[in-house]
Write an enzyme that holds these catalytic residues in place. Structure first.
Site, short mmCIF file in Angstrom:
data_model
loop_
_atom_site.label_atom_id
_atom_site.label_comp_id
_atom_site.label_asym_id
_atom_site.label_seq_id
_atom_site.Cartn_x
_atom_site.Cartn_y
_atom_site.Cartn_z
N ARG A 442 0.84 -1.21 0.00
CA ARG A 442 0.00 0.00 0.00
C ARG A 442 0.88 1.26 0.00
NH1 ARG A 442 -4.63 2.78 3.71
NH2 ARG A 442 -6.25 2.78 2.14
N LYS A 475 -9.01 5.66 16.11
CA LYS A 475 -8.95 4.40 15.35
C LYS A 475 -7.49 4.22 14.96
CE LYS A 475 -10.75 2.34 11.07
NZ LYS A 475 -11.62 2.61 9.93
N TRP A 476 -6.87 3.17 15.49
CA TRP A 476 -5.42 2.94 15.33
C TRP A 476 -5.23 1.84 14.28
CZ3 TRP A 476 -1.26 4.80 18.67
CH2 TRP A 476 -0.02 4.21 18.41
N ASP A 477 -4.78 2.25 13.12
CA ASP A 477 -4.73 1.33 11.98
C ASP A 477 -3.31 0.82 11.72
OD1 ASP A 477 -5.75 -0.07 9.83
OD2 ASP A 477 -6.75 1.67 8.95
N ASN A 479 -1.79 -0.89 8.16
CA ASN A 479 -2.27 -1.38 6.87
C ASN A 479 -1.28 -2.16 6.02
OD1 ASN A 479 -5.01 -0.81 6.81
ND2 ASN A 479 -4.59 1.38 6.60
N ASP A 547 -12.73 -4.98 7.17
CA ASP A 547 -13.02 -3.93 6.19
C ASP A 547 -14.21 -4.33 5.32
OD1 ASP A 547 -11.36 -1.90 6.78
OD2 ASP A 547 -9.82 -2.38 5.30
C1 GLA Z 1 -7.83 0.51 6.39
C2 GLA Z 1 -8.97 0.45 7.39
C3 GLA Z 1 -10.16 1.17 6.84
C4 GLA Z 1 -9.78 2.62 6.57
C5 GLA Z 1 -8.59 2.66 5.63
C6 GLA Z 1 -8.06 4.07 5.48
O1 GLA Z 1 -8.10 -0.21 5.26
O2 GLA Z 1 -9.28 -0.87 7.69
O3 GLA Z 1 -11.24 1.10 7.71
O4 GLA Z 1 -9.48 3.24 7.78
O5 GLA Z 1 -7.53 1.86 6.10
O6 GLA Z 1 -6.98 4.12 4.65
#
Ligand code: GLA
Length: 738
Positions: A442, A475-477, A479, A547
């Protein structure tokens, strides 16, 4: 609860309804003898008959000539001395030898449970649990291994971890240290795991055990979407409501392995811990290493009984967050509503449209910082993009206040975009192997959290925003997963420590942030549910389950997730149709019914809804609030599995049994179908219940044994949500509504 019988040289760990037995044999080795229904204290040595086995070496100092570790059940087996199974523990001496011989030297039983420094862990006071510390030692290596066991009084749970201490003057290399090892003298089990992928998390799978090794693991630097840190060993006839099952999980978010090894005599060895793949830890003189904590559950009340033990642990013994038991906000998240395409005006219109819908918190997702208009830039530059948001976040926060909502914000702090000021300043801060170009995923790289300066930067980047603005939810992501391992902060002989050091660094930052900002509800996320584990739940009481917000796919995802985690840990939102992940059209009511009962919210733009749908939101948010105590304190029962057919059914019951909701879902319509009947669970047998939607009043024991019939449903993707309330009036004559 925990007793040591001197005469029998045996430990008895009694949980609510089971007993776990270990014995120190004459030469000081520790054997596992039993874990099953509760039994009185009794010397179980008699169960070992010492057949003389060819090719099974015997112990040089045991009195019995057929005493072989190849055929006995060791409690924490190290490598060597005739045990050919996968060891729980491997350490390398400076001379290259990996042989280790751990012998019992003593023990300590204390009420309560000690904290584990630097790692998320279960917590319990002296009324709730007892802890046994068992001291083992290898004299030649001058090495001490302490095995910790905590027995929880009101549950059928034993948690375990090990501390390894090098008392010698030389450096030792730790190559493997399982958190727990379990031996069964038979393998009459089926293995249940939760496999998946992004947008298809935690699909329950049940397979027979076979000879050899079956391993459930992650090598991705995170627990991952692919296999959850979970395995259950169920008797072939064990179902959701009945039968024996052993469930294992870890309070850990990084590379893990749970292995199941069936040997030549059909015995089973199960182990769980940090994945030994690409792991080596330099244990200097005087150093200690602590493994993550493992959770071991035994239930004779089927898979629901197992899950309810895991769920109760989450509620009562895991997260110190004030939100674990507190009402959760109903959120509306900007991601599926606008993705990266927003500015202050658009967001304000979205926020205004939420007025009066019963939504508590607006969450601004990705795209608010740096110059991030898509996913190719700016991770690491946690500065508000004033082109999109000329008044900083204040303009949006004020709009939220005007419309009676709190504000939440998305971060992905562990990452850096190559196109970012952070990367340009500190190209060495990302994980990368020397001389090699690191792989992107990504369009981003992973920050090297093994380094203190990177941890400090990350903690401060998030803190400064949380200090400046009134933010109640984060919200702590995360990816992407980690590959091309290499750290500029570690010497060559410590490079294989990086994966675990990354997780320790992450935990240190999360400990700091959650302590500094206790009023913030943190929600974990990793491309949805890619890091959904008890380690993250210690800091963040809920996780974005997937997601994939498609209600039909969510049936399986939420059903599968519930094997391990309670609804209060799972975020579930209603999204727009056609669904953005599957293109499926589902009724608005179905989307609400599937998400109700979990951490509820919306992933859509109310401005794009019909007046009927907007009205439906008001009804859904009101229902969620009424039923929220079921999610926070109640019990969850799986009744009918979407993995086995066209239907799905689950039930939630309040802690006092007075209120219950039942979701029934039928995926595809068929013409002239049989009439489904659902038998409920967890009700008070002698109480009467009124089912609102059917205008039916019946005793709990009838609803649990006979059940009720599902009325005619029309069309694909249909659901019904039934509400059962304890009825105090007199029984009436029953006719079910059609
Ligand atoms: C991930 C999260 C999504 C969103 C996107 C934003 O995919 O799971 O819910 O926050 O990042 O880039």
């Amino acid at each position: 609860m925990i007793c040591f019988n001197e005469q029998m040289q045996s430990f008895f760990l009694h949980s609510r309804s089971s007993t776990y037995v270990m014995k120190v044999i004459e030469n000081g080795q520790l054997l596992h003898l039993y874990w099953g229904d509760r039994i009185p204290e009794c010397d179980l040595s008699y169960i070992h008959l010492f057949y003389n086995r060819s090719f099974s070496p015997v112990l040089y100092d045991a009195s019995e000539l057929c005493y072989s570790l190849d055929t006995l059940s060791a409690e924490y087996p190290a490598f060597g001395y005739g045990d050919y199974h996968t060891p729980a523990f491997t350490i390398q001496a400076p001379n290259g030898s990996r042989i280790c011989d751990l012998r019992y030297t003593g023990h300590m039983i204390t009420p309560g449970k000690p904290d584990i420094q630097g790692l998320p862990h279960l917590r319990a006071d002296e009324n709730e649990a007892d802890t046994l510390a068992l001291f083992l030692r290898d004299d030649l290596l001058d090495l001490e291994v302490t095995l910790f066991y905590t027995v929880f009084k009101d549950l059928d749970v034993i948690s375990r971890y090990a501390v390894i201490k090098n008392r010698s003057s030389q450096e030792l290399s730790l190559l493997q240290a399982a958190s727990c090892c379990l031996e069964f003298d038979h393998s009459d089990f089926q293995l249940i795991d939760l496999h998946g992928s992004q947008c298809r998390e935690r699909q329950a799978e049940r397979t027979p055990l076979h000879h050899g090794i079956h391993s459930i693991e992650s090598r991705r630097g995170a627990s991952g979407h692919q296999l959850s840190p979970f395995a259950a060993f169920a008797r072939p006839d064990t179902g959701e409501q009945h039968g024996e099952v052993y469930g294992i999980s870890l309070i850990y978010s990084g590379n893990f392995r749970i292995s199941a090894e069936v040997d030549q005599f059909d015995r089973l060895r199960v182990q769980a811990g940090i994945n030994p793949f690409n792991f080596r830890w330099a244990l200097g003189s005087g150093d200690s290493f602590t493994t993550p904590e493992a959770i071991m559950v035994r239930s004779t009340a089927g898979l629901n009984g197992m899950s309810q033990n895991f769920h109760a642990l989450y509620r009562q013994h895991l997260s110190p967050s004030r939100y674990t038991k507190a009402p959760r906000p109903i959120v509306i998240n900007s991601w599926e509503a606008s993705y990266f395409d927003f500015d202050e005006e658009k967001l304000k219109a979205l926020i205004a449209s939420c007025e009066g819908l019963g939504i508590d918190t607006f969450v601004l997702d990705d795209g608010w910082f740096g110059h991030r208009d898509n996913d190719t830039s700016s991770l690491g530059d946690w500065v508000v993009n004033t082109k999109k948001l000329p008044n900083g976040l204040s303009g949006i926060i004020e709009a939220c206040k005007r419309h009676h909502m709190e504000f939440g914000l998305w971060f992905e702090p562990e990452m850096v975009s190559p196109d970012s000021d952070l990367y340009r300043r500190h190209p060495d801060w990302c994980i990368h192997a020397p001389g090699r170009i690191p792989s992107q995923s990504r369009n981003q790289l992973v920050l090297d959290l093994s380094r203190q300066e990177v941890q400090d930067f990350m903690a401060e980047a998030v803190s400064s925003i949380l200090r400046e603005y009134d933010i109640r939810y984060v919200k702590w992501d995360m990816n992407r997963n980690i590959t091309d391992l290499g750290s500029e902060g570690l010497p060559a002989d410590r490079q294989a420590e990086l994966s675990h050091r990354y997780i320790l660094g992450l935990y240190a930052v999360l400990e700091h942030l959650t302590t500094a900002f206790p009023h913030v509800l943190f929600e974990g996320c990793s491309g949805g549910g890619g890091r959904f584990d008890f380690g993250m739940l210690y800091y963040m009481p809920q996780t974005w389950t997937s997601d994939n917000s498609d209600a039909v796919d969510r049936l399986k995802i939420q059903y599968g997730t519930s094997y391990l985690f309670p609804p209060a840990a799972m975020a579930a939102h209603v999204s727009a149709c056609p669904n953005h992940q599957t293109g499926r059209m589902t009724p608005f009511e179905t989307r609400g019914n599937v998400a109700l009962g979990f951490c509820f919210g919306y992933e859509l733009n109310p401005l794009h809804l019909s007046p009927e749908e907007t009205e439906a939101i008001k009804r859904q948010t009101a229902r969620y609030k009424e039923f929220e105590p079921l999610m926070l304190e109640g019990r969850f029962y799986r009744l009918c599995s979407p993995f086995l057919g066209n239907e799905c059914c689950w039930q939630q019951v309040s802690s006092d049994g007075s209120l219950s909701i039942v979701l029934y879902a039928r995926v595809l319509a068929t013409c002239n179908p049989p009439v489904p009947r659902i038998q409920l669970a967890g009700l008070l047998p002698n109480a009467l219940y009124r089912i609102d939607e059917l205008d039916l009043i019946l005793p709990g024991e009838v609803l649990m044994n006979v059940g009720f019939s599902i009325p005619w449903l029309w069309g694909d993707f249909s659901t019904m949500l039934f509400t059962l309330r304890k009825y105090e009036g007199l029984p009436e004559k029953q006719t079910q509504k059609e």
